[in-house]
Design a protein around this motif. Structure first.
Motif, PDB file in Angstrom:
ATOM      1  N   MET A 136       0.873  -0.779   0.075  1.00  0.00           N
ATOM      2  CA  MET A 136       0.439   0.377   0.090  1.00  0.00           C
ATOM      3  C   MET A 136       0.981   0.953   0.008  1.00  0.00           C
ATOM      4  SD  MET A 136      -2.723   1.026   2.859  1.00  0.00           S
ATOM      5  CE  MET A 136      -1.563   1.989   3.744  1.00  0.00           C
ATOM      6  N   THR A 137       1.881   1.467   0.690  1.00  0.00           N
ATOM      7  CA  THR A 137       3.133   2.556   0.706  1.00  0.00           C
ATOM      8  C   THR A 137       3.531   2.705  -0.278  1.00  0.00           C
ATOM      9  OG1 THR A 137       4.426   0.892   2.426  1.00  0.00           O
ATOM     10  CG2 THR A 137       3.012   1.972   2.867  1.00  0.00           C
ATOM     11  N   GLU A 138       4.211   0.994  -1.028  1.00  0.00           N
ATOM     12  CA  GLU A 138       4.632   2.112  -2.498  1.00  0.00           C
ATOM     13  C   GLU A 138       4.049   1.708  -3.564  1.00  0.00           C
ATOM     14  OE1 GLU A 138       7.604  -1.478  -2.428  1.00  0.00           O
ATOM     15  OE2 GLU A 138       8.331  -1.204  -0.447  1.00  0.00           O
ATOM     16  N   ARG A 139       2.939   1.592  -3.195  1.00  0.00           N
ATOM     17  CA  ARG A 139       1.845   1.910  -4.529  1.00  0.00           C
ATOM     18  C   ARG A 139       1.940   0.800  -5.471  1.00  0.00           C
ATOM     19  NH1 ARG A 139      -2.454   4.467  -3.206  1.00  0.00           N
ATOM     20  NH2 ARG A 139      -2.685   4.593  -5.612  1.00  0.00           N
ATOM     21  N   VAL A 140       1.563  -0.873  -4.727  1.00  0.00           N
ATOM     22  CA  VAL A 140       2.117  -1.441  -5.767  1.00  0.00           C
ATOM     23  C   VAL A 140       1.083  -2.452  -6.340  1.00  0.00           C
ATOM     24  CG1 VAL A 140       2.961  -4.097  -6.381  1.00  0.00           C
ATOM     25  CG2 VAL A 140       4.240  -2.237  -4.715  1.00  0.00           C
ATOM     26  N   ARG A 141       0.428  -2.800  -7.580  1.00  0.00           N
ATOM     27  CA  ARG A 141      -0.856  -2.441  -7.733  1.00  0.00           C
ATOM     28  C   ARG A 141      -0.586  -4.113  -7.241  1.00  0.00           C
ATOM     29  NH1 ARG A 141      -4.115  -0.873 -11.588  1.00  0.00           N
ATOM     30  NH2 ARG A 141      -5.900  -1.812 -12.026  1.00  0.00           N
ATOM     31  N   VAL A 142      -1.358  -4.876  -6.685  1.00  0.00           N
ATOM     32  CA  VAL A 142      -2.544  -6.218  -6.470  1.00  0.00           C
ATOM     33  C   VAL A 142      -3.453  -7.061  -7.030  1.00  0.00           C
ATOM     34  CG1 VAL A 142      -1.323  -5.106  -4.382  1.00  0.00           C
ATOM     35  CG2 VAL A 142      -3.820  -5.279  -4.509  1.00  0.00           C
ATOM     36  N   VAL A 160      -3.496  -0.698  -3.066  1.00  0.00           N
ATOM     37  CA  VAL A 160      -5.130  -0.428  -2.433  1.00  0.00           C
ATOM     38  C   VAL A 160      -4.322   0.977  -1.354  1.00  0.00           C
ATOM     39  CG1 VAL A 160      -4.836  -2.035   0.494  1.00  0.00           C
ATOM     40  CG2 VAL A 160      -3.917  -2.913  -1.743  1.00  0.00           C
ATOM     41  N   GLU A 161      -5.648   1.156  -0.858  1.00  0.00           N
ATOM     42  CA  GLU A 161      -6.128   2.687  -0.275  1.00  0.00           C
ATOM     43  C   GLU A 161      -6.285   2.352   1.248  1.00  0.00           C
ATOM     44  OE1 GLU A 161      -5.536   5.635  -2.040  1.00  0.00           O
ATOM     45  OE2 GLU A 161      -5.583   4.431  -4.070  1.00  0.00           O
ATOM     46  N   ILE A 162      -6.685   1.484   1.521  1.00  0.00           N
ATOM     47  CA  ILE A 162      -6.960   1.181   3.238  1.00  0.00           C
ATOM     48  C   ILE A 162      -7.669  -0.357   3.045  1.00  0.00           C
ATOM     49  CG2 ILE A 162      -8.711   1.972   3.564  1.00  0.00           C
ATOM     50  CD1 ILE A 162      -6.199   2.901   5.835  1.00  0.00           C
TER      51      ILE A 162
END
Length: 257
Positions: A136-142, A160-162
């Motif tokens: 979430m912090t590294e903005r990795v698409r899951v 993931v936003e939260i």
């Protein structure tokens, strides 16, 4: 004889000798004075004291027990003591503190109140949730695989936003894909439901815009449905697996005839 003797004893006990009632005499008997009806106070104008300690404190202020009691002198002593403690402050001027520098107030920062919320809990998570927090912090698409009643329904990709410890998560820039069986669309024969109606116009008036779903046939029994959305909320009970999305995002497939 006995009656006259008793009367004389009683009269002598009530009257007593002159030395028994004299408080300056060595034979002074206070108990007889208390029970005697003929006892006289030596100084009728003497002030009344509540107790012995009050008597001692007042005569100590006067200078000793040999001093003459004077209410006016006591009032002067009280007034002088109260005036020495109070310092007159000119009107409109604030009083000056009479403390030494090391006796003053200590300036200390107010401790911050402990606030426990989802953002503070995310930093303390361990295990798989810690890995999800890093994505979430590294903005990795899951890529989140979702379940249905029996088996896997499909997958959802996004950022993931939260999320929370129950795996409820909010995703943005979402691409969703799932499979369903082919159905024979026929007239509804259930009288309770009535005829199906198109509610697109009513939703448009309410400002609700549903994402367009693209359908593609992939098997003689199944079709693949895809859609793009700005954001989505996934409940934790629907999550099967969460992995980084290494594949390219598939664009929505055109609707088949």
């Amino acid at each position: 004889m006995s009656d006259s003797k008793d009367d004389s004893d009683q009269s002598s006990s009530s009257t007593g000798s002159s030395t028994d009632f004299d408080f300056t005499s060595t034979s002074f008997q206070p108990l007889r004075v208390l029970y005697s009806r003929k006892a006289q106070i030596p100084v009728p104008s003497a002030p009344h004291m509540d107790n012995v300690s009050g008597f001692e404190s007042k005569f100590r202020l006067l200078g000793g027990y040999d001093q003459v009691f004077s209410r006016e002198k006591l009032n002067e002593i009280y007034a002088a003591a109260s005036s020495s403690k109070k310092i007159a402050v000119p009107q409109g001027q604030e009083p000056v503190r009479r403390f030494l520098p090391h006796q003053g107030l200590i300036s200390a920062p107010r401790p911050a109140r402990l606030q426990r919320n989802i953002f503070t809990k995310l930093e303390q998570m361990e295990g798989p949730l810690e890995c999800l927090h890093r994505w979430m912090t590294e903005r990795v698409r899951v890529k989140v695989y979702t379940r249905k009643q029996k088996g896997v329904r499909g997958y959802v990709t996004g950022f993931v936003e939260i999320f929370d410890k129950q795996w409820n998560m909010a995703l943005s820039d979402v691409f969703e894909s799932w499979r369903r069986r082919k159905y024979r669309y026929s007239q509804n024969k259930l009288c309770a439901l009535g005829e199906p109606k198109d509610c697109s116009d009513q939703l448009a008036k309410m400002g609700i815009r549903l994402p367009e779903v693209s359908v593609k046939s992939v098997h003689k029994k199944y079709v693949e449905c895809t859609r793009r959305m700005a954001q989505i909320m996934i409940r934790g009970e629907q999550v099967v697996l969460v992995t980084p999305d290494t594949s390219k995002v598939v664009e929505p497939v055109a609707s088949s005839s």
